[in-house]
Design a protein around this motif. Structure first.
Motif, PDB file in Angstrom:
ATOM      1  N   GLN A   9      -4.580 -32.011 -18.285  1.00 27.40           N
ATOM      2  CA  GLN A   9      -5.048 -33.409 -18.280  1.00 27.40           C
ATOM      3  C   GLN A   9      -3.885 -34.401 -18.386  1.00 27.40           C
ATOM      4  N   GLY A  10      -2.917 -34.081 -19.253  1.00 26.39           N
ATOM      5  CA  GLY A  10      -1.769 -34.987 -19.451  1.00 26.39           C
ATOM      6  C   GLY A  10      -0.982 -35.151 -18.159  1.00 26.39           C
ATOM      7  N   LEU A  11      -0.715 -34.018 -17.479  1.00 26.27           N
ATOM      8  CA  LEU A  11       0.040 -34.090 -16.216  1.00 26.27           C
ATOM      9  C   LEU A  11      -0.785 -34.816 -15.161  1.00 26.27           C
ATOM     10  N   PHE A  12      -2.105 -34.600 -15.168  1.00 29.91           N
ATOM     11  CA  PHE A  12      -2.941 -35.251 -14.160  1.00 29.91           C
ATOM     12  C   PHE A  12      -2.914 -36.772 -14.344  1.00 29.91           C
ATOM     13  N   GLU A  13      -3.079 -37.207 -15.601  1.00 29.23           N
ATOM     14  CA  GLU A  13      -3.073 -38.665 -15.858  1.00 29.23           C
ATOM     15  C   GLU A  13      -1.714 -39.268 -15.505  1.00 29.23           C
ATOM     16  N   PHE A  14      -0.638 -38.568 -15.910  1.00 32.14           N
ATOM     17  CA  PHE A  14       0.709 -39.036 -15.580  1.00 32.14           C
ATOM     18  C   PHE A  14       0.863 -39.164 -14.061  1.00 32.14           C
ATOM     19  N   SER A  15       0.358 -38.149 -13.342  1.00 32.41           N
ATOM     20  CA  SER A  15       0.557 -38.104 -11.890  1.00 32.41           C
ATOM     21  C   SER A  15      -0.241 -39.197 -11.183  1.00 32.41           C
ATOM     22  N   LEU A  16      -1.481 -39.431 -11.629  1.00 35.62           N
ATOM     23  CA  LEU A  16      -2.279 -40.507 -11.016  1.00 35.62           C
ATOM     24  C   LEU A  16      -1.567 -41.847 -11.198  1.00 35.62           C
ATOM     25  N   ARG A  17      -1.011 -42.043 -12.401  1.00 34.91           N
ATOM     26  CA  ARG A  17      -0.261 -43.292 -12.661  1.00 34.91           C
ATOM     27  C   ARG A  17       0.972 -43.368 -11.774  1.00 34.91           C
ATOM     28  N   SER A  18       1.671 -42.230 -11.676  1.00 37.35           N
ATOM     29  CA  SER A  18       2.908 -42.191 -10.900  1.00 37.35           C
ATOM     30  C   SER A  18       2.631 -42.487  -9.413  1.00 37.35           C
TER      31      SER A  18
ATOM     32  N   LEU B 222     -12.421 -34.976 -11.564  1.00 36.62           N
ATOM     33  CA  LEU B 222     -12.067 -34.597 -12.933  1.00 36.62           C
ATOM     34  C   LEU B 222     -12.647 -33.232 -13.285  1.00 36.62           C
ATOM     35  N   ASP B 223     -13.372 -32.635 -12.335  1.00 39.16           N
ATOM     36  CA  ASP B 223     -13.925 -31.294 -12.572  1.00 39.16           C
ATOM     37  C   ASP B 223     -14.251 -30.670 -11.214  1.00 39.16           C
ATOM     38  N   LEU B 224     -13.207 -30.202 -10.562  1.00 39.46           N
ATOM     39  CA  LEU B 224     -13.320 -29.750  -9.167  1.00 39.46           C
ATOM     40  C   LEU B 224     -14.398 -28.692  -8.970  1.00 39.46           C
ATOM     41  N   HIS B 225     -14.468 -27.731  -9.869  1.00 44.09           N
ATOM     42  CA  HIS B 225     -15.388 -26.603  -9.660  1.00 44.09           C
ATOM     43  C   HIS B 225     -16.852 -26.985  -9.873  1.00 44.09           C
ATOM     44  N   GLN B 226     -17.083 -28.145 -10.507  1.00 48.06           N
ATOM     45  CA  GLN B 226     -18.469 -28.638 -10.651  1.00 48.06           C
ATOM     46  C   GLN B 226     -18.751 -29.746  -9.635  1.00 48.06           C
ATOM     47  N   SER B 227     -17.835 -29.992  -8.714  1.00 53.40           N
ATOM     48  CA  SER B 227     -18.020 -31.072  -7.745  1.00 53.40           C
ATOM     49  C   SER B 227     -18.552 -30.499  -6.435  1.00 53.40           C
ATOM     50  N   ASP B 228     -18.836 -31.400  -5.463  1.00 50.88           N
ATOM     51  CA  ASP B 228     -19.344 -30.882  -4.185  1.00 50.88           C
ATOM     52  C   ASP B 228     -18.211 -30.682  -3.169  1.00 50.88           C
ATOM     53  N   PHE B 229     -16.964 -30.637  -3.658  1.00 54.32           N
ATOM     54  CA  PHE B 229     -15.820 -30.401  -2.763  1.00 54.32           C
ATOM     55  C   PHE B 229     -15.959 -29.016  -2.114  1.00 54.32           C
ATOM     56  N   GLU B 230     -15.819 -28.997  -0.776  1.00 50.06           N
ATOM     57  CA  GLU B 230     -16.001 -27.730  -0.063  1.00 50.06           C
ATOM     58  C   GLU B 230     -14.670 -27.157   0.415  1.00 50.06           C
ATOM     59  N   GLY B 231     -14.620 -25.867   0.542  1.00 52.80           N
ATOM     60  CA  GLY B 231     -13.445 -25.216   1.139  1.00 52.80           C
ATOM     61  C   GLY B 231     -12.275 -25.051   0.186  1.00 52.80           C
ATOM     62  N   ASN B 232     -12.541 -25.138  -1.127  1.00 56.20           N
ATOM     63  CA  ASN B 232     -11.434 -24.974  -2.071  1.00 56.20           C
ATOM     64  C   ASN B 232     -10.903 -23.548  -2.015  1.00 56.20           C
ATOM     65  N   ILE B 233      -9.575 -23.434  -1.950  1.00 57.54           N
ATOM     66  CA  ILE B 233      -8.945 -22.114  -2.029  1.00 57.54           C
ATOM     67  C   ILE B 233      -8.202 -22.060  -3.356  1.00 57.54           C
ATOM     68  N   MET B 234      -8.533 -21.085  -4.157  1.00 56.77           N
ATOM     69  CA  MET B 234      -7.980 -21.029  -5.514  1.00 56.77           C
ATOM     70  C   MET B 234      -6.565 -20.465  -5.533  1.00 56.77           C
ATOM     71  N   THR B 235      -5.767 -21.010  -6.434  1.00 53.98           N
ATOM     72  CA  THR B 235      -4.427 -20.488  -6.675  1.00 53.98           C
ATOM     73  C   THR B 235      -4.543 -19.449  -7.799  1.00 53.98           C
TER      74      THR B 235
ATOM     75  N   GLY C 265     -12.536 -21.022 -18.720  1.00 51.10           N
ATOM     76  CA  GLY C 265     -13.465 -22.136 -18.944  1.00 51.10           C
ATOM     77  C   GLY C 265     -12.812 -23.505 -18.851  1.00 51.10           C
ATOM     78  N   GLN C 266     -11.537 -23.559 -18.456  1.00 52.03           N
ATOM     79  CA  GLN C 266     -10.879 -24.872 -18.366  1.00 52.03           C
ATOM     80  C   GLN C 266     -11.255 -25.570 -17.064  1.00 52.03           C
ATOM     81  N   ARG C 267     -11.374 -26.890 -17.148  1.00 58.25           N
ATOM     82  CA  ARG C 267     -11.713 -27.623 -15.922  1.00 58.25           C
ATOM     83  C   ARG C 267     -10.465 -27.848 -15.074  1.00 58.25           C
ATOM     84  N   ILE C 268     -10.706 -28.036 -13.792  1.00 55.60           N
ATOM     85  CA  ILE C 268      -9.617 -28.212 -12.830  1.00 55.60           C
ATOM     86  C   ILE C 268      -9.689 -29.637 -12.289  1.00 55.60           C
ATOM     87  N   TYR C 269      -8.546 -30.307 -12.313  1.00 54.92           N
ATOM     88  CA  TYR C 269      -8.438 -31.677 -11.790  1.00 54.92           C
ATOM     89  C   TYR C 269      -7.845 -31.609 -10.381  1.00 54.92           C
TER      90      TYR C 269
END
Ligand code: SAM
Length: 213
Positions: A156-165, A178-191, A201-205
């Protein structure tokens, strides 16, 4: 990500120079020629073990992918994945992101991915974050006009910093989850890291930001 030093790594990379490119700066300005087509070039900075780009290369055969990874000991695992996947639209470069402008001509890259970049949480290390303004100015040079950075993290800290940057740099944010895996984003390829953290159980930004030049 540091994995134990692998003494055989240099030899393995030397045997697979069709995937692990030896002198990438010699191909500056000639990457499409090297791939033998005029397809767009997408790069990932901090590729790690290569799961994301291997999946992307299989899903999108009309895009040329280049993975940038600092450590040989990690990159060998990515090279093995490219061999196993039998894709010819993905190559790997064992270089530091700081030298990207030695490797790509201005405007040569169509899109840049950053996935689970090291967070460098201490304030005194913020310049090392791959979304710090000095890195953004490198990316801006090598990307096409209006080029995009697609970014995922669990931090979360890196995400907020990056959005600001991105925003302070004058980039346009075109996608934020703010929660990719609970969103309707399609075609996600996981790293690899995404799998590890989401299994805990951590959320993905995730964000997409566009240079407005
Ligand atoms: N992207 C992968 C994933 O999501 O599973 C790996 C994430 S890992 C936390 C970050 C990776 O970025 C490591 O493999 C590290 O070696 C690489 N890296 C860090 N700084 C880098 C730099 N300046 N240039 C190239 N690679 C870098």
């Amino acid at each position: 990500m540091r994995v134990r030093n692998k003494p055989w790594a240099s030899e393995f990379l030397a045997e697979n120079r069709h995937i692990a490119i030896a002198q990438p700066s010699e191909l500056k300005g000639k990457w499409q020629e090297f791939f033998g087509n005029s397809n767009p070039i997408h790069i990932e900075v901090g590729t790690g073990k290569g799961q994301f780009l291997t999946g992307m290369a299989k899903a999108n055969p009309d895009i040329n992918y280049l993975g940038i990874e600092l450590f040989q000991s990690v990159m060998v695992i990515a090279v093995q994945k490219v061999i196993d996947a039998e894709v010819d639209n993905l190559k790997l470069l064992n270089v530091d992101a700081a030298v990207l402008t030695d490797i790509f001509e201005d405007g040569e890259v169509d899109r840049l991915y950053l996935n689970f970049s090291d967070p460098w949480p201490k304030k005194r290390h913020e310049k090392r974050r791959l979304t710090y303004k000095t890195f953004l100015s490198l990316y801006e040079r090598l990307l096409v006009k209006g080029g995009e950075i697609h970014f995922k993290t669990d931090n979360q800290g890196l995400f907020e910093f990056s959005l600001r940057s991105f925003s302070e740099y004058g980039m346009l944010l075109t996608f934020v989850s703010l929660d990719l895996h609970q969103s309707d984003f399609e075609g996600n390829i996981m790293t690899e890291y995404e799998e590890k953290f989401s299994n805990k159980g951590q959320r993905i930004y995730r964000s997409e930001a566009k240079f407005q030049n």
